[in-house]
Every structure is written in structure tokens, then in C-alpha cells.
Design a protein around this motif. Structure first.
Motif, PDB file in Angstrom:
ATOM      1  N   ASN A 169       0.612  -1.468  -0.089  1.00 24.90           N
ATOM      2  CA  ASN A 169      -0.074  -0.310   0.312  1.00 24.90           C
ATOM      3  C   ASN A 169       0.993   1.303   0.020  1.00 24.90           C
ATOM      4  O   ASN A 169       0.519   2.039   0.636  1.00 24.90           O
ATOM      5  N   GLU A 170       1.594   1.709  -1.324  1.00 22.27           N
ATOM      6  CA  GLU A 170       2.872   2.482  -1.042  1.00 22.27           C
ATOM      7  C   GLU A 170       1.718   3.883  -1.118  1.00 22.27           C
ATOM      8  O   GLU A 170       0.550   3.905  -1.713  1.00 22.27           O
ATOM      9  N   THR A 171       1.378   4.779   0.153  1.00 20.85           N
ATOM     10  CA  THR A 171       0.473   5.777   0.038  1.00 20.85           C
ATOM     11  C   THR A 171       0.513   6.662  -0.972  1.00 20.85           C
ATOM     12  O   THR A 171      -0.264   7.046  -1.353  1.00 20.85           O
ATOM     13  N   CYS A 172       2.016   7.369  -1.761  1.00 21.06           N
ATOM     14  CA  CYS A 172       1.266   7.702  -2.791  1.00 21.06           C
ATOM     15  C   CYS A 172       0.995   7.539  -4.087  1.00 21.06           C
ATOM     16  O   CYS A 172       0.075   7.589  -4.680  1.00 21.06           O
ATOM     17  N   GLY A 173       0.495   6.129  -3.788  1.00 18.30           N
ATOM     18  CA  GLY A 173      -0.293   5.239  -4.910  1.00 18.30           C
ATOM     19  C   GLY A 173      -1.536   5.439  -4.825  1.00 18.30           C
ATOM     20  O   GLY A 173      -2.124   5.823  -5.590  1.00 18.30           O
ATOM     21  N   THR A 186       3.581   7.677   6.079  1.00 16.38           N
ATOM     22  CA  THR A 186       3.196   6.709   6.683  1.00 16.38           C
ATOM     23  C   THR A 186       4.206   6.197   4.982  1.00 16.38           C
ATOM     24  O   THR A 186       3.517   7.424   3.810  1.00 16.38           O
ATOM     25  N   TYR A 187       5.154   5.320   4.676  1.00 20.25           N
ATOM     26  CA  TYR A 187       5.730   5.425   3.121  1.00 20.25           C
ATOM     27  C   TYR A 187       4.976   3.900   2.641  1.00 20.25           C
ATOM     28  O   TYR A 187       3.756   4.509   2.892  1.00 20.25           O
ATOM     29  N   HIS A 188       5.308   2.370   3.152  1.00 22.87           N
ATOM     30  CA  HIS A 188       4.621   1.469   2.755  1.00 22.87           C
ATOM     31  C   HIS A 188       3.121   1.392   4.158  1.00 22.87           C
ATOM     32  O   HIS A 188       3.455   2.231   5.189  1.00 22.87           O
ATOM     33  N   THR A 232      10.327  11.722   1.082  1.00 19.40           N
ATOM     34  CA  THR A 232      10.255  10.316   0.006  1.00 19.40           C
ATOM     35  C   THR A 232       8.671  11.230  -1.117  1.00 19.40           C
ATOM     36  O   THR A 232       7.980  11.917  -0.466  1.00 19.40           O
ATOM     37  N   CYS A 233       9.026  10.189  -1.643  1.00 24.89           N
ATOM     38  CA  CYS A 233       7.720  10.603  -2.669  1.00 24.89           C
ATOM     39  C   CYS A 233       6.415  10.774  -1.908  1.00 24.89           C
ATOM     40  O   CYS A 233       5.473  11.195  -1.844  1.00 24.89           O
ATOM     41  N   CYS A 234       6.359   9.426  -1.009  1.00 27.00           N
ATOM     42  CA  CYS A 234       5.010   9.182   0.411  1.00 27.00           C
ATOM     43  C   CYS A 234       4.588  10.582   1.197  1.00 27.00           C
ATOM     44  O   CYS A 234       3.796  11.211   1.228  1.00 27.00           O
ATOM     45  N   ASN A 235       5.454  11.096   1.197  1.00 26.09           N
ATOM     46  CA  ASN A 235       5.936  12.007   2.307  1.00 26.09           C
ATOM     47  C   ASN A 235       5.616  13.556   1.088  1.00 26.09           C
ATOM     48  O   ASN A 235       4.788  14.187   1.848  1.00 26.09           O
TER      49      ASN A 235
END
Ligand SMILES: [Zn+2]
Length: 1014
Positions: free
Chosen positions: A742-746, A790-792, A812-815
């Protein structure tokens, strides 16, 4: 038998499709020795420097640089540690880990007591170390010490001297085991208790040494080292063996090797009852129509009969997933056989393939309100909603950020002085990180959204406006330098296609170090803006791969997408013309370069792992066309068409446009934004293929790749936590990666796509998904007391969320996407029709809508999800229809009142209920939608399921890690019968275990349970 044979054939096909044989030694590519890079914390090859080859930039420091690297027959250039030389790693290297694996090649010159291979810890009393010759036994030992007591220890036979050996030490948190491998073979194993690394490592006081102990008086190591790796996952036996074997065969690691799944999840026998399926007596066959060329959309759920006195759910059918459209090339009829997990049922789908007819794709009839038109309120109990809580965590931290940090690397790239007090960001925006500038793009979007959303507080509103203007002014000034002479008679290159290599360099290179970076902006072509020189864009055209070396790149168009999207957002909310000019200048730069390239080069670029990842730049460029009407931008957007995924091949034989799943096993968040781009291209080009790509992708992704919280990534086959599973609808067989899911940015991008599709076609299932992913992932991705996120989000039993970036100092991407998500939480509660004749109420959130065009205000009062009802009050008057979402989970007892009177109408779950009338000032609508417990099973192992109460996922609160799924037994005809608790607090108990909303779970949890129905 038949179905397992089918699966076997499919997996062979997959290998053909995705198994790349090229080996790029030492590149930090996506999958290394069959292990996804997300499992890797750091990798030190030691072939001439102590740099970290992973994307995390955790470079090691050698205490003494003299004659440290030596030539070696086997591994060419290796690190020699002797004469008390040793390495230190950055303190944060082991932050927040639960499991840990260390692997390395070592060549011992001598074995003596008191040599340390490594010693990691916060104090002499609490540390993790390995010694070639253990103090007590004299053998090779690895030891974990907490408060001066050894809590886990392995010793093996002593390794030979003057010989390369491969060592791997694995701390497996879920199973509390501790293993040591020599040359790929398990050499020693131990069970531990209280194996908890959070009590041993501490980011503030960690000392991480290679070649030395924490207590200074010990002798240093006398050895050669090669390829020292640190993983945040417990490597399995075959993974350790593969690292060893690959290097033994060729002396190199194998990149992009897609290995078999790791069998480290419980395996269930065929006779384990799989929820309602054990009561099935029949499953309906279906008939589906399609057009020539288009694979049919087979219903994932069909009717079934059960030997139960209740209305059981529809039956999940697993259909084969063809890799092309060969079955539908001619008109006719054919049959597809499906299966139902845990049963012998083989439902049939009769597919009628009709001659081509004019297909019609929908028009965009709905649009969102502006952010400033919707404000969030406290709930009807007088408390802050989760929406407000999360918004405030972000707004209050965002307002304190210094824009100069987000401009730091831009100024650095253009060789400009930094203003006083300016500090660079960390993580993926550091000096030498090739993704630097990405956070700046997210930041621009976030401050634009925050500006638009803070009309409730004039001071905040003004401060965000100041931040926006400051950012844009600096970016504008820098972009104006590009491609123009530095002094009146200076040389310069204004043509973006003619950018030369850096001064004194014979080729383009991505060296961004203080001493190596080029800053000759006058040679970069007009309009250029980025936080690094143009080389990465040019190198990608020339075939550069992803990695940390000077001849490698990291997704230049991904970073550019964030920057363009941020500039466009600033332009749209505040009308800042300079922001638009910067975006246009760079779009023209990109157009000039890419429009000259052959199609094959573009296809190769966009299919290069990570290097060619471009986020949703096709969306931004098409959007720029919509704003400016300049056709070059639309053409440039289309140059990013992902031909393989969209159309199957260069001839457009099939692909997503024809409903073929062409993205199985691929990196999830590399592709979701591209699909959002396809939808924006449809808006601007009206080419129906683009709509079909987006629509087909959403349906497949939601049904075949989604975990219960709404995330879609997390494969263990291929072994990468960021990938879609290797075959659709196999989340149990191939998903639930040990490295997280569940990568959060996805999920951020899935939500964006979901609402985008709703603007075209008001399918209630779209907003059902939106609600699920909003409550159970986006709201659940933020820390309790800060905007850390979160990231994942791992969903294995007994997992824990990890949050980072509380102070917004390293992204990171998700941040990055978290900044965006939490500054626009109100953007999908209401939509309206473009003709202002209809209102859509999608989510039940305490809020006020100012519908400017109608001069109407609608106040929504609710304590949802603590209460199961919501009330809308209309201020003003007018004729329009209100469409209220009746959630798919609200199966019974839904009730609608208008002005206090119950409406005697039938209300279907999973629809929009339309109320059309002339509204008067003070009119009210009240909706009651009783919550009930329901289960959301994994499609291919249905006894593994998540428990929901209405829209809210309830997570079991765990006190310890676990390797098995928590078992619960529920009453088949009434799930709630054995569940006790308080619905308003959303806190329940099953067999003594507490269940709470996942969005309020900060400790160890089980989201998936092993459920028995009785
Ligand atoms: Zn991400």
C-alpha cells in the motif's frame, strides 16, 4: 487440477514477459538478486568509495582514506580494512526497523579475537555485532545485546582465512529468530525472546561502525570487504542463497531478476473453509457482450445460492486474465470458465462478441467545487473530525516551513548564493540525490491548496500567499537565467536541443556533488528550470539507467512533473502569472527536445525502470494546453503515451485501451499517474481510447489488486513492495510482501483518478472506493501527534505503521503526496454539475458548502462515522436536484427525511438517490444509514479477511509480532452476534481482543484475520 495447470501456464507467460536478462552490475535498480529495492536500506559495494548505492544516500565515512582500496582477482576493486581503519554509517540508517539483514563478502587476512565485522548500537550495553572469532567460543559469532544481556546469539564454525566468504545475518522480528548463513547455507540459528530492535537502536545516539567495536580499545578488523548490504526485511533462505550464487557465478549481482515468491505466509490446505463459500450450493453463470477487439469486462461478483438462512454476499469469481485480445478478434460467441476460491464451482461466462459499432464514451458533466467553497466544521458532538485533525497537523507545520529550504537545490543548480539561514532538505533532496527538487513540486501544490483552504483564518491565508509568491518569484528569476548570456558578451546556448556537455566534461553526467555539479545555466537552453542541470534529461534520451553513479539517473521527468503540477496549481488558485510563465518555459524546453526523438527512443525511455518514470507529466502538459490553448503542449503530453501499457504494442494491437491487463507485475505508482494523464488527455483530445484506458484500469485495479484499506501495491511476486502482483486477483498467492504494501502515494493517485472518472460517469462504486481509501488509508497514514506519515502501510499480521518527516525536513515520494492529500481533504465531499443544476453529496463529513453560482449554502451536520446519520440544511433557495450517495455497505434500514418527514421510497445501497425540487431557505434532508459488520476477504484465500463496521475498517490491536493470522470465529448468520463494544466509540471486542478503527491505530495491528464462520 485444471485451474492449477492454468496458473502454471500463466506464470510461464509472465516470465517471458518480464524476466529481463540484462545485468547492470552495481546499479541501484528496482530488483537486485530477486529482492525489491524497497527492502534495501543501504548497499556499499566498496569498489573505490564508501558510497551507498541504494536510493537512500546513506553514505559511509572512512576514518582514514589512505590506500584503502585494493585490486582483487574476484571482485576487482575492494575495500581493505586494516591498521585500525574503519567506517561509520549515518546515525539514521537503522531508524524504525523491526527486522534486519546484514550481508557481506569478507576476506579475512587473519582471525584474531576482538575483531569486529560490524558493531551497531546506541550504547555499549545495547548493540548488535558480529565477530569473526567470538570471545567465548572462538568461532564466528553474531550477538544481540540489550541492557548488557545477550538476547540472541549464533556461533558457527570459524571461517577460513585468505578466502572470500559470504556472510548473512538475519534478525526476523515476526518469528523472533536469529540466523547466520555462511556461503548461502544456514550455519546457525537461535530463537530469541523480546527481540525488539527499537530498544537497541536510537536515531539520536546510534553509533554504527564497520570494522570496529563501539568500545574504542578493541583491535580493528584485518580483512577485505565487498558488497556490504543492509536490508529492512528478514531475508529468507533462498534469497540469501541467490545473492551468494549470483555473485559466485558471475562475480556480479543480478538486476531485475524476478524471482519466485517467498513462501513465508501461512499456507492453507484446500479443505480450509473459505468464509461464505463453504455454504455455497450454486453459482450463477453469466452472459456478457463485447465488441470486436475489446476483451469483455467479466463481473467479479455474481449471484450465488447458499445453504444459510441469510442473505450472504455475492460470490467472488476468479476469471482467467488473457495477455492479449486474440479471443475477441472476430464476431461470435465463446465461453470462459472461472473458479471460486476454496470450492470446485466453475461458473461460466458466455461472451458474445458483436461487430464493431460506434462506441460512445461519456462527456464530462460534473466538476468539483473550488477548495475555498467548502470548509470543514467540528462534528455534531462538538469534536474535531479526523479530517480537521489531520488538516491542522499539516497546516500548522507547513506554515512554519522556510521556503528557502525548498529552493536550496534550485539555487545550488544555478550557482547562486544561499540566503542567510537557508538549510537544504534531507532524504531525497540532498546535494547528491538525483531526485532533488521533487519535494519542491509537492510543496508548491501544498501551499497553493493551503492558501485556498485557509479562508477561515486571514493570517494563515496571507502567510501562505506570501510563501507562494516568494517561491514563484525565485523560480521565475532562475528560469529567466537559462539559455541567456551571463554577461553582455558571454557565450550562451538558447536552443534546448543544443545543450552542450558541462565545461571540461566529455559526456553528460549526473554528478551533483558540490565540486562536480555544472552551473553553466547560460548553456541550458531557454526556459529550463529544475533543481539540477539538464544532463539527466539528456542522458535518459541516450539510454541511461537508474542508479547513483555519474552515468545514471533517477526519474528526471517524475521530478519535473511535480514542479510543473505545483506551478500550475499556484497559477490556478492565485492567478500568479509568473508561475504559468515558468511552467510554459519548461514545457517548451521539453517539447523542443522530445519532439525530435524517434518513437522507438520514447518507448524505450518510458519503459526503463524508474529512470523513465515520469509521474503524471502527461496530465500536467495536457492541463497546460487546456489553460493556454497552445497545441504544442498537448502534442508533448502525447509523446509520453505509455505505448506498451496503453496499446500493447506500437501497432496498438490491444493494451488497456482494449481491456487487456498489460500492467500486472509492474511498479504501481509509476503507472497510476500515467493513467490520470490519459484521462486528462481524453478531456482535451476527446480521443475515446484515452477514456477506455482510464476506465478499464480503474475497474481492474480496484477489483484485482486492491487490499482492504484501498492500497494497490505490495507484491512478493515480483519481490517488490511497490509492484502490482504478478497476476491479477492473486493477492494472497503473490501479494502481502514482507517489505510492506500500500505505498501511500499510489493511493493518493488512485483517489485522484477515481474522482476524475466520476466527473464523466457517476458510478456509485467510484465514490464507495473513494470513501474506503480515504478513511482507511489516507486518514490512517498520519501519525497521532504530528504530520509524520507513512510510506508503505504493512498489512501482515502484527504489523506496525512507520511514520516519517514530522518536521517536513526530508521527503520521500509519499511524504510529498501526504502534503497534498492533507491540504485538500474537503475536495470531494461535494461535486456539482457543470450546468449548476445538480449537487452531489459524496461523503458524510461535517462541513459547509458555499455554492457561489447558486447563492446557496449547504451545511452538513454529522458525527459520522461515530453516528450513522447526517443532516443537510439549505440556506438560500433555488431549483436544483441533490444526489445523495447511498453507500454500498448500507444494506438495510436506510431512511431519508425531508423537512423531518420520512420519505416513503425504496432506497438501494450503492446508488445515488436523487431528490429534485425547488428548495426553500431552511429546508433539511436527513439520511440515516445503519452500520453493520461485514467482511472483506482476499479474493484467492477468502478466510483471510478484514472486518468492517460500515465504512470503517476495524483493526485488531496486537501486543506482539506474529507470523500467523489472528483467528476469529463469527456467527455466519449474524456477524455481530459475538462482537461486543460501543458503536459510537467504534471500539469493539472479539474473544477479548480489542478492535479499533485502523485510522486510529498507531501500534501493532492485524488488518487481515483468519476468519471462521459458524
Ligand atoms: Zn511513495
Amino acid at each position: 487440477m485444471k485451474s492449477s495447470l492454468t496458473r502454471h501456464i500463466l506464470s510461464l507467460t509472465l516470465i517471458f514477459l518480464f524476466c529481463k536478462s540484462e545485468t547492470y552490475a552495481q546499479s541501484g535498480d528496482q530488483i537486485l538478486d530477486g529482492i525489491g529495492e524497497t527492502g534495501l536500506i543501504a548497499r556499499y559495494i566498496f569498489d573505490g568509495n564508501a558510497k551507498d548505492w541504494s536510493r537512500n544516500n546513506l553514505h559511509a565515512t572512512l576514518q582514514d582514506n589512505t590506500e584503502t582500496y585494493v585490486t582483487d582477482e574476484r571482485f576487482k576493486n575492494v575495500l581493505s580494512l586494516a591498521n585500525e581503519n574503519y567506517l561509520t554509517l549515518p546515525k539514521e540508517t537503522l531508524n524504525g526497523i523491526e527486522s534486519l539483514t546484514i550481508t557481506t563478502w569478507i576476506y579475512l587476512n587473519a582471525i584474531e579475537k576482538n575483531q569486529y565485522l560490524f558493531d551497531f548500537g546506541s550504547t555499549d550495553d545495547s548493540h548488535f555485532f558480529a565477530t569473526p572469532k567470538a570471545k567465548k567460543t572462538g568461532e564466528f559469532g553474531a550477538t544481540l545485546v540489550k541492557n548488557a544481556v545477550s538476547i540472541a546469539e549464533t556461533t558457527t564454525s570459524s571461517p577460513e582465512v585468505k578466502k572470500w566468504i559470504h556472510i548473512a545475518i538475519v534478525i526476523d522480528f515476526p518469528s523472533q529468530s536469529f540466523n547466520t548463513y555462511l556461503d548461502g547455507e544456514l550455519a546457525a540459528t537461535a530463537q530469541a525472546s523480546n527481540l525488539d530492535l527499537s530498544t537497541i537502536f536510537n536515531s539520536d545516539s546510534n553509533q554504527l561502525f564497520i570494522g570496529k567495536s563501539l568500545s574504542a580499545e578493541e583491535t580493528s578488523l584485518d580483512a577485505l570487504l565487498h558488497d556490504f548490504r543492509i536490508y529492512r526485511i528478514p531475508l529468507r533462505k533462498n534469497q540469501v542463497a541467490r545473492i551468494y550464487q549470483n555473485a559466485s557465478k558471475t562475480g556480479e549481482s543480478v538486476v531485475n531478476e524476478r524471482a519466485e515468491p517467498e513462501d513465508n505466509l501461512p499456507v492453507f490446505e484446500d479443505n480450509v473453509p473459505q468464509l461464505y463459500n463453504q455454504y455455497l450450493t450454486s453459482v450463477a453463470d453469466v452472459t456478457v457482450e463485447t465488441r470486436v477487439g475489446q476483451l469483455p469486462r467479466l463481473p467479479r461478483f455474481v449471484e450465488g445460492s447458499y445453504k444459510l438462512p441469510i442473505e450472504a454476499p455475492q460470490v467472488r469469481v476468479l476469471w482467467p486474465a488473457p495477455v492479449d485480445n486474440s479471443s475477441v478478434l472476430k464476431p461470435g460467441t465463446y465461453e470462459v470458465t472461472g473458479r471460486v476460491a476454496g470450492t470446485n464451482f466453475e461458473p461460466k461466462a458466455t461472451v458474445i462478441v458483436k461487430d464493431k459499432d460506434a462506441s460512445s464514451t461519456p462527456k464530462r458533466t460534473i466538476e468539483p467545487f473550488k477548495l475555498e467553497e467548502v470548509s470543514l466544521n467540528v462534528n455534531s458532538l462538538g469534536q474535531n473530525s479526523k479530517f480537521i485533525e489531520n488538516r491542522d497537523k499539516f497546516i500548522n507545520t507547513l506554515i512554519e516551513t522556510n521556503p528557502d529550504s525548498f529552493l536550496y537545490m534550485f539555487r545550488n543548480a544555478f550557482g547562486q548564493e544561499q540566503p542567510d539561514g537557508a538549510k537544504p532538505l534531507g532524504v531525497w533532496d540532498t546535494q547528491e540525490t538525483k531526485l532533488r527538487g521533487h519535494a519542491t513540486g509537492h510543496y508548491l501544490t501544498a501551499i497553493a491548496q493551503a492558501y485556498a483552504s485557509t479562508t477561515y483564518d486571514k493570517k494563515l491565508h496571507q502567510k501562505f500567499e506570501d510563501k507562494m509568491n516568494y517561491m514563484v518569484n525565485i523560480l521565475y528569476d532562475l528560469s529567466q537565467l537559462s539559455g541567456k548570456p551571463e554577461s553582455t558578451d558571454g557565450s550562451f546556448v538558447s536552443d534546448p536541443a543544443a545543450v552542450p556537455t558541462g565545461t571540461g566534461k566529455s559526456s553528460y553526467n549526473s554528478d551533483l556533488s558540490e565540486t562536480g555539479i555544472r552551473t553553466d545555466y547560460w548553456n541550458w537552453g531557454l526556459g529550463y528550470i529544475s533543481a539540477y542541470p539538464p544532463d539527466q534529461f539528456i542522458m535518459l534520451e541516450n539510454g541511461a539507467k537508474y542508479g547513483g553513479q555519474e552515468n545514471q539517473v533517477w526519474a528526471p521527468y517524475y521530478t519535473l512533473h511535480k514542479i510543473l503540477a505545483g506551478l500550475i496549481d499556484v497559477y490556478e488558485v492565485g492567478g500568479n502569472e509568473k508561475a504559468l510563465k515558468v511552467a510554459e518555459g519548461m514545457a517548451e524546453w521539453v517539447h523542443t527536445r522530445l519532439s525530435k526523438l524517434p518513437a522507438e527512443t520514447l518507448i524505450t525511455m518510458w519503459n526503463t525502470y524508474i529512470a523513465g518514470e515520469f509521474g503524471g507529466i502527461n496530465e500536467s502538459l495536457a492541463h497546460l494546453y487546456r489553460i493556454t490553448g497552445k497545441p504544442d503542449y498537448l502534442k508533448t503530453a502525447q509523446l509520453f503515451d505509455n505505448i506498451k501499457v496503453f496499446y500493447g504494442d506500437a501497432e496498438h494491437a490491444h493494451g488497456l485501451a482494449k481491456n487487456v491487463d498489460t500492467y500486472r507485475g509492474l511498479h504501481a505508482n509509476q503507472h497510476i499517474p500515467q493513467i490520470m494523464g490519459a484521462l486528462e488527455l481524453y478531456r482535451n483530445s476527446e480521443s475515446p481510447e484515452y477514456y477506455n484506458i482510464a476506465d478499464n484500469f480503474w475497474y481492474k485495479t480496484k477489483n484485482d489488486y486492491m487490499y482492504s484499506i484501498g492500497g494497490v501495491a505490495g507484491a512478493r511476486n515480483p519481490a517488490n513492495a511497490e509492484c502490482f502482483v504478478a497476476q491479477p486477483a492473486t493477492l494472497y498467492e503473490n501479494g502481502l510482501s514482507a517489505g510492506g504494501q500500500n505505498e501511500t502515494c499510489g493511493t493518493y493517485n488512485m483517489l485522484k483518478l477515481t474522482r476524475g472518472l466520476f466527473f464523466y460517469k457517476q458510478q456509485p462504486e467510484l465514490m464507495d472506493y473513494y470513501e474506503r481509501a480515504m478513511y482507511n488509508q489516507i486518514l490512517a497514514s498520519v501519525a497521532e501527534d504530528s504530520p509524520a506519515n507513512t510510506y508503505h502501510i504493512p498489512l501482515r499480521p502484527g504489523s506496525k505503521k512507520q511514520f516519517s518527516n514530522a518536521d517536513m525536513s526530508g521527503f520521500t515520494c509519499c511524504n510529498g503526496t501526504a502534503l497534498e492529500s492533507s491540504t485538500k481533504l474537503q475536495n470531494s465531499i461535494y461535486f456539482k454539475s457543470i450546468d449548476n443544476k445538480a449537487l452531489f453529496v459524496n461523503l458524510f463529513v461535517p462541513s459547509t458548502l458555499n455554492w457561489t453560482e447558486k447563492n446557496v449554502t449547504i451545511k452538513q451536520e454529522t458525527a459520522f462515522p461515530h453516528k450513522d446519520h447526517s443532516k443537510l440544511t439549505i440556506k438560500g433557495k433555488g431549483k436544483f436536484n441533490i444526489n445523495i450517495r447511498i453507500p454500498g455497505w448500507a444494506k438495510t434500514g436506510v431512511e431519508l427525511k425531508i423537512n423531518g418527514k420520512i420519505q416513503n421510497i425504496s432506497i438501494e445501497p450503492g446508488t445515488y438517490l436523487k431528490v429534485d425540487r425547488k428548495w426553500k431557505n431552511g429546508d433539511t434532508i436527513e439520511l440515516k444509514m445503519p452500520f453493520r459488520f461485514h467482511l472483506d476477504p482476499i479474493m484467492d484465500q477468502e478466510n483471510i479477511a478484514s472486518l468492517f463496521y460500515g465504512p470503517v475498517l476495524l483493526a485488531a490491536q496486537e501486543s506482539e509480532p506474529r507470523t500467523d493470522f489472528r483467528k476469529i470465529t463469527l456467527d455466519a448468520s449474524d456477524l455481530g452476534k459475538t462482537i461486543t463494544g460501543n458503536p459510537e466509540e467504534l471500539e469493539f471486542k472479539i474473544d477479548g481482543t480489542v478492535f479499533k478503527p485502523f485510522y486510529e491505530t498507531y501500534d501493532r495491528h492485524s488488518v487481515y484475520l483468519d476468519v471462521t464462520l459458524k
